[in-house]
Each structure stands twice: as structure tokens, then as C-alpha cells.
Design a protein around this motif. Structure first.
Motif, PDB file in Angstrom:
ATOM      1  N   ASP A 137     -15.848 106.165 -19.820  1.00 36.16           N
ATOM      2  CA  ASP A 137     -16.219 104.923 -20.477  1.00 36.16           C
ATOM      3  C   ASP A 137     -17.176 104.091 -19.639  1.00 36.16           C
ATOM      4  N   GLY A 138     -18.419 104.538 -19.559  1.00 37.31           N
ATOM      5  CA  GLY A 138     -19.429 103.787 -18.830  1.00 37.31           C
ATOM      6  C   GLY A 138     -19.808 102.496 -19.500  1.00 37.31           C
ATOM      7  N   LEU A 139     -19.622 102.388 -20.805  1.00 39.06           N
ATOM      8  CA  LEU A 139     -19.991 101.167 -21.515  1.00 39.06           C
ATOM      9  C   LEU A 139     -19.198  99.964 -21.018  1.00 39.06           C
ATOM     10  N   ARG A 140     -17.892 100.132 -20.813  1.00 40.72           N
ATOM     11  CA  ARG A 140     -17.097  99.011 -20.329  1.00 40.72           C
ATOM     12  C   ARG A 140     -17.538  98.616 -18.921  1.00 40.72           C
ATOM     13  N   TRP A 141     -17.859  99.598 -18.092  1.00 42.13           N
ATOM     14  CA  TRP A 141     -18.336  99.303 -16.741  1.00 42.13           C
ATOM     15  C   TRP A 141     -19.628  98.500 -16.810  1.00 42.13           C
ATOM     16  N   ALA A 142     -20.578  98.933 -17.625  1.00 44.01           N
ATOM     17  CA  ALA A 142     -21.856  98.243 -17.718  1.00 44.01           C
ATOM     18  C   ALA A 142     -21.690  96.824 -18.256  1.00 44.01           C
TER      19      ALA A 142
ATOM     20  N   ALA B 182     -10.666  96.011 -17.319  1.00 39.40           N
ATOM     21  CA  ALA B 182     -11.589  94.888 -17.500  1.00 39.40           C
ATOM     22  C   ALA B 182     -11.100  93.619 -16.816  1.00 39.40           C
ATOM     23  N   THR B 183      -9.853  93.617 -16.351  1.00 40.10           N
ATOM     24  CA  THR B 183      -9.310  92.445 -15.668  1.00 40.10           C
ATOM     25  C   THR B 183      -9.369  92.578 -14.148  1.00 40.10           C
ATOM     26  N   VAL B 184      -9.931  93.671 -13.641  1.00 35.31           N
ATOM     27  CA  VAL B 184     -10.011  93.891 -12.196  1.00 35.31           C
ATOM     28  C   VAL B 184     -11.321  93.305 -11.676  1.00 35.31           C
ATOM     29  N   PRO B 185     -11.287  92.240 -10.901  1.00 37.60           N
ATOM     30  CA  PRO B 185     -12.521  91.575 -10.474  1.00 37.60           C
ATOM     31  C   PRO B 185     -13.491  92.473  -9.709  1.00 37.60           C
ATOM     32  N   VAL B 186     -12.972  93.340  -8.862  1.00 38.37           N
ATOM     33  CA  VAL B 186     -13.847  94.197  -8.050  1.00 38.37           C
ATOM     34  C   VAL B 186     -14.737  95.077  -8.921  1.00 38.37           C
ATOM     35  N   LEU B 187     -14.239  95.495 -10.073  1.00 40.55           N
ATOM     36  CA  LEU B 187     -15.015  96.369 -10.946  1.00 40.55           C
ATOM     37  C   LEU B 187     -16.160  95.638 -11.628  1.00 40.55           C
ATOM     38  N   ALA B 188     -16.155  94.317 -11.572  1.00 39.70           N
ATOM     39  CA  ALA B 188     -17.236  93.528 -12.162  1.00 39.70           C
ATOM     40  C   ALA B 188     -18.326  93.185 -11.153  1.00 39.70           C
ATOM     41  N   GLU B 189     -18.085  93.475  -9.874  1.00 38.37           N
ATOM     42  CA  GLU B 189     -19.066  93.152  -8.842  1.00 38.37           C
ATOM     43  C   GLU B 189     -20.131  94.241  -8.738  1.00 38.37           C
ATOM     44  N   ARG B 190     -21.356  93.832  -8.446  1.00 41.60           N
ATOM     45  CA  ARG B 190     -22.440  94.793  -8.243  1.00 41.60           C
ATOM     46  C   ARG B 190     -22.255  95.464  -6.886  1.00 41.60           C
ATOM     47  N   ARG B 191     -22.100  96.762  -6.905  1.00 43.24           N
ATOM     48  CA  ARG B 191     -21.879  97.536  -5.679  1.00 43.24           C
ATOM     49  C   ARG B 191     -22.875  98.691  -5.596  1.00 43.24           C
ATOM     50  N   GLY B 192     -24.122  98.391  -5.782  1.00 42.07           N
ATOM     51  CA  GLY B 192     -25.139  99.438  -5.775  1.00 42.07           C
ATOM     52  C   GLY B 192     -25.575  99.751  -7.188  1.00 42.07           C
ATOM     53  N   SER B 193     -26.642 100.503  -7.294  1.00 39.29           N
ATOM     54  CA  SER B 193     -27.217 100.795  -8.604  1.00 39.29           C
ATOM     55  C   SER B 193     -26.754 102.143  -9.134  1.00 39.29           C
ATOM     56  N   ALA B 194     -26.838 102.267 -10.438  1.00 41.55           N
ATOM     57  CA  ALA B 194     -26.583 103.544 -11.115  1.00 41.55           C
ATOM     58  C   ALA B 194     -27.626 103.660 -12.218  1.00 41.55           C
ATOM     59  N   PRO B 195     -28.894 103.823 -11.845  1.00 41.53           N
ATOM     60  CA  PRO B 195     -29.997 103.720 -12.818  1.00 41.53           C
ATOM     61  C   PRO B 195     -29.920 104.719 -13.960  1.00 41.53           C
ATOM     62  N   ALA B 196     -29.522 105.950 -13.674  1.00 40.30           N
ATOM     63  CA  ALA B 196     -29.458 106.949 -14.744  1.00 40.30           C
ATOM     64  C   ALA B 196     -28.398 106.590 -15.769  1.00 40.30           C
TER      65      ALA B 196
ATOM     66  N   HIS C 285       2.949  98.527 -24.817  1.00 42.18           N
ATOM     67  CA  HIS C 285       1.671  97.923 -24.425  1.00 42.18           C
ATOM     68  C   HIS C 285       0.624  98.958 -24.025  1.00 42.18           C
ATOM     69  N   TRP C 286       0.944 100.239 -24.203  1.00 42.22           N
ATOM     70  CA  TRP C 286       0.040 101.291 -23.732  1.00 42.22           C
ATOM     71  C   TRP C 286      -1.343 101.195 -24.377  1.00 42.22           C
ATOM     72  N   TRP C 287      -1.391 100.988 -25.687  1.00 37.07           N
ATOM     73  CA  TRP C 287      -2.684 100.940 -26.373  1.00 37.07           C
ATOM     74  C   TRP C 287      -3.482  99.701 -25.988  1.00 37.07           C
ATOM     75  N   ASP C 288      -2.801  98.640 -25.559  1.00 42.36           N
ATOM     76  CA  ASP C 288      -3.527  97.467 -25.074  1.00 42.36           C
ATOM     77  C   ASP C 288      -4.172  97.763 -23.721  1.00 42.36           C
ATOM     78  N   ARG C 289      -3.483  98.537 -22.903  1.00 45.14           N
ATOM     79  CA  ARG C 289      -4.011  98.864 -21.565  1.00 45.14           C
ATOM     80  C   ARG C 289      -5.117  99.913 -21.659  1.00 45.14           C
ATOM     81  N   TYR C 290      -4.939 100.889 -22.545  1.00 42.68           N
ATOM     82  CA  TYR C 290      -5.913 101.970 -22.722  1.00 42.68           C
ATOM     83  C   TYR C 290      -6.286 102.030 -24.196  1.00 42.68           C
ATOM     84  N   PRO C 291      -7.246 101.199 -24.649  1.00 40.78           N
ATOM     85  CA  PRO C 291      -7.546 101.067 -26.083  1.00 40.78           C
ATOM     86  C   PRO C 291      -7.959 102.374 -26.741  1.00 40.78           C
ATOM     87  N   GLY C 292      -8.637 103.242 -26.037  1.00 43.23           N
ATOM     88  CA  GLY C 292      -8.984 104.555 -26.617  1.00 43.23           C
ATOM     89  C   GLY C 292     -10.082 104.513 -27.628  1.00 43.23           C
ATOM     90  N   TRP C 293     -10.954 103.500 -27.553  1.00 43.56           N
ATOM     91  CA  TRP C 293     -12.108 103.457 -28.459  1.00 43.56           C
ATOM     92  C   TRP C 293     -13.272 102.823 -27.728  1.00 43.56           C
TER      93      TRP C 293
END
Length: 410
Positions: A141-146, A168-182, A402-410
């Protein structure tokens, strides 16, 4: 035959090569998926029926319709309690799955962080992740990361509460840590690449490193193809071939094979399957590990750039040069200090972690690893999904509301 929910089938090599010989299954269908597939193939969800006539494991299988065979008489269920030796075997399998998954994911994240430090690990402080570690958390799921990165040109799947899921609630995953241009270019293009129709022209290492956890998905029809499919979403060519081999190595290690056995098996089985075979991708690294182990000049030759093939070759060379469980610290330090060492250290960490389990990873480093809780939770939840089915099924309600809330699967 056209399968229906409730059907009891014998799934063997006629339905898919992965079920040849002793891998054949007796399978009770719960649902037939309507997702598009190749002509004559279908996704089935159901339960593997053991010799006692009991539903043992929930699985999703990808099979040829022409190869399916109905079972005329099911094994008679035995009502007696499960013998203690069988319970011990079931517990051991789950423990082994958990050790492989945790070791692989934690090792990957640790290798990513040590690679970012280029082997000069500070005595104190947090060991930070890079974009490679972030992407591995999301894997497919690269879309959520982007979206979390705030990258322009990425359209939401939903107009509200998106990106969703617990990552999506993990702050570190929202920080810019280098590029992924492709990856970013492919996502902006709004067309997901496939094995038949890749997008872009990148053969970079991210196409490999974020695909390695695919090898843990042993219920997938082919972990090799799954790793390649994940890579092909954003990469092409040699990167996809490297991802296929890398995920295959993780799968073989999960099956209990040693590093040497996994390397040789992956090398042999890949012959003729792609342009870049295991012989061309693994051969030079394995030969260098045998004849010239632990030499910086060899690692620099194998992993001198940021290509996926270089990351795989470098990671394999390091893993085979430092193959013992007590050598992981030296392995990651060595990998990170030479050439484009960050990616090689990430691959080596995943391989050595999968081979030896999480207990072999340096505790003092793990305790400072920025994403250690995230990585460990993802690994544990992956095993839960396979062994417990917390999201529910046709045979029972969800065990985790709460599993589907944690891992929506779409």
C-alpha cells in the motif's frame, strides 16, 4: 467444474504446481472470489481439512478450474480430543512462523537503520528509519505512505478519514526520510504496474526491499510471484526479478532451510523463469562468499550502486559471509560501511533475521530502533491473520472486532 461454497475439493498438482505431491490439499470452499484473473483460474477461500475431517487452516488459493476434483467422501470427523502431541506440533508450527516473521521484519528494519548510519552506529540515541523502512511497513500500500508524506498529486481513495488504518497514526511514517522517486512517479501516474505491464523504468533497490516480506505469505499461490507483483507496482525489469528471488529466499528460510540450502534452492528453481535468473543474480555473490568472504572490496564490487540487483547481491554476500547467529551485529556493520551499503544491510538484516529469529538480533540496537514496536506488531499480526483469522470467515465471526479498522483492506 465451477466450484461453489460448501464444495469439498481435492487440490493437487493438476490445479497448481504448488500443490504437487505431498502438498496436495483437501479443501472446503467458503467463498469464490469474483476478482479478475487469468482465463481459467480462480481465487478460492476456505479451510484445509485434515485427516481427522476437521477444518485445520484457513487459506486462500489460486487454482486452475480444469484441475479441480471433487472429493466424493470426506474423512470421518473424529470427536475425540486432540492428542497432546498434535497440540504440541500445532503450537510449534505457530511459534516457528512467528519467529520467522518477527526476525525477518525486525531484521529488515534494523538493517535499514544501521545502513542509514553507514555502519557508524552511535553509542546512544534513536536508530532512525529511512524511506525504505517506511515503505516496507506498508509493503503493497504505497498510496497510504505517499498520502502521509504529503506528496502532491496523490488522490485519496476516500474524501474523509483517509489515509486510514493504524499505520496512518504513526508519526514517524509521516516524516520525510529520503526520496523514493520511482514509487512516487508510479503513484502519481495513477496506474498500478503489473508483471505483464510494468510502469516506469526504475530498477532501484526499493523495488526489492519493500517486497521481501512477501516471502512470509506462504498461503499465497507463489511467494515468488507475490514478491514480483508487489515490486512491479512501481518498478520493472531486474528489480522485479530481484524481488522474486528475495521473497523466495525468505519463504525457504521460513520452511526451515538453512541459509546455504535456501540460496541453492532459490538459485536452482529460478533457472529459466526470468531474464535475470538466480544463477546470474545469486551466483557471483555466493561464489564470492565462498572464496573471498568478508572483504570490503568484494562487497563494493557487488553492491556499488542503488540497483535492486546490487542490493540483493550485497545482502546475500554479507549473509553468507556472516552466517552464524552471533555474527549479525558484525554483518550489518560490515554491510552498511561499504559501497551503497544501506540497501545491502537491509537485505542482509531480513535474511539473517528470518534465518535465526528475533532473539539473535542485537538487543541493545533493537531497544533503540525507532520502528521496533511498529515492525513487531506488523509481524505478529501477519501470523495472527494466517493462524487465527481474526477478521472472521464463513465458519465464524471475527475474533477481533476492530481488525478491519486497523487493516481496512482497500
Amino acid at each position: 467444474m465451477r466450484p461453489q461454497p460448501g464444495d469439498l475439493l481435492r487440490i493437487d498438482g493438476r490445479a497448481s504446481v504448488q500443490f504437487t505431491d505431498d502438498r496436495a490439499l483437501t479443501f472446503r470452499i467458503v467463498s469464490v472470489c469474483d476478482r479478475p484473473t487469468y482465463a481459467g483460474w480462480v481465487w478460492l477461500t476456505g479451510y484445509v481439512i485434515n485427516r481427522r475431517g476437521q477444518a485445520a487452516t484457513k487459506r486462500e488459493v489460486y487454482v486452475q478450474l480444469a484441475g479441480l476434483r471433487p472429493v466424493t467422501s470426506a474423512p470421518a470427523p473424529v470427536r475425540a480430543r486432540v492428542a497432546r502431541p498434535m497440540l504440541r506440533d500445532m503450537i510449534r508450527v505457530t511459534a516457528e512462523q512467528l519467529a520467522t516473521a518477527r526476525g525477518c521484519v525486525l531484521g529488515l528494519m534494523l538493517g535499514d537503520a544501521i545502513g542509514a548510519a553507514r555502519g557508524n552506529v552511535p553509542a546512544t540515541g534513536t536508530l532512525r528509519a529511512t524511506s525504505a523502512g517506511q515503505l516496507a511497513c506498508f509493503t503493497v500500500d504505497g498510496l497510504r505512505w505517499a498520502a502521509m508524506q504529503g506528496i502532491s498529486g496523490i488522490e485519496p481513495w476516500s474524501q474523509e478519514d483517509w489515509p486510514d488504518g493504524w499505520l496512518a497514526t504513526v508519526p514517524v511514517l509521516a516524516e520525510r526520510r529520503g526520496s523514493a522517486p520511482a514509487t512516487v512517479a508510479a503513484l502519481k501516474g495513477k496506474i498500478a504496474g503489473t508483471l505483464d505491464k510494468p510502469v516506469g523504468a526504475s530498477i532501484g533497490a526499493h523495488g526489492l526491499t519493500r517486497s521481501l516480506p512477501a516471502g512470509l505469505c506462504d498461503w499465497w499461490p507463489s511467494s515468488e510471484n507475490f514478491g514480483a507483483e508487489i515490486s512491479a507496482l512501481t518498478h520493472t525489469g531486474a528489480a522485479v526479478d530481484a524481488a522474486a528471488l528475495g521473497s523466495t529466499l525468505i519463504r525457504l528460510l521460513g520452511e526451515g532451510k538453512s541459509l546455504a540450502e535456501a540460496m541453492e534452492r532459490a538459485r536452482r528453481d529460478s533457472l529459466g523463469r526470468s531474464v535475470h535468473t538466480g544463477d546470474s543474480l545469486l551466483g557471483p555473490a555466493l561464489e564470492a562468499a565462498r572464496s573471498k568472504p568478508r572483504q570490503a572490496v568484494e562487497l563494493a564490487r557487488l553492491a556499488g550502486d542503488a540497483k535492486a540487483t546490487s542490493a540483493l547481491a550485497g545482502g546475500v554476500y554479507v549473509a553468507m559471509s556472516f552466517a552464524m547467529r552471533y555474527e549479525i551485529r558484525d554483518a550489518l556493520t560490515f554491510a552498511a560501511s561499504v559501497g551503497d551499503g544501506g540497501h545491502a544491510a537491509t537485505v542482509a538484516g531480513a535474511l539473517l533475521g528470518a534465518a535465526h529469529g528475533p532473539d539473535a538480533l542485537p538487543v541493545d540496537w533493537l531497544s533503540r530502533l525507532e520502528l521496533v514496536w511498529v515492525a513487531d506488531t506488523l509481524a505478529r499480526d501477519l501470523v495472527r491473520e494466517v493462524t487465527e483469522g481474526p477478521s472472521g470467515s464463513g465458519y465464524g465471526d471475527a475474533t477481533d472486532a476492530h481488525w478491519w479498522d486497523r487493516y481496512p483492506g482497500w
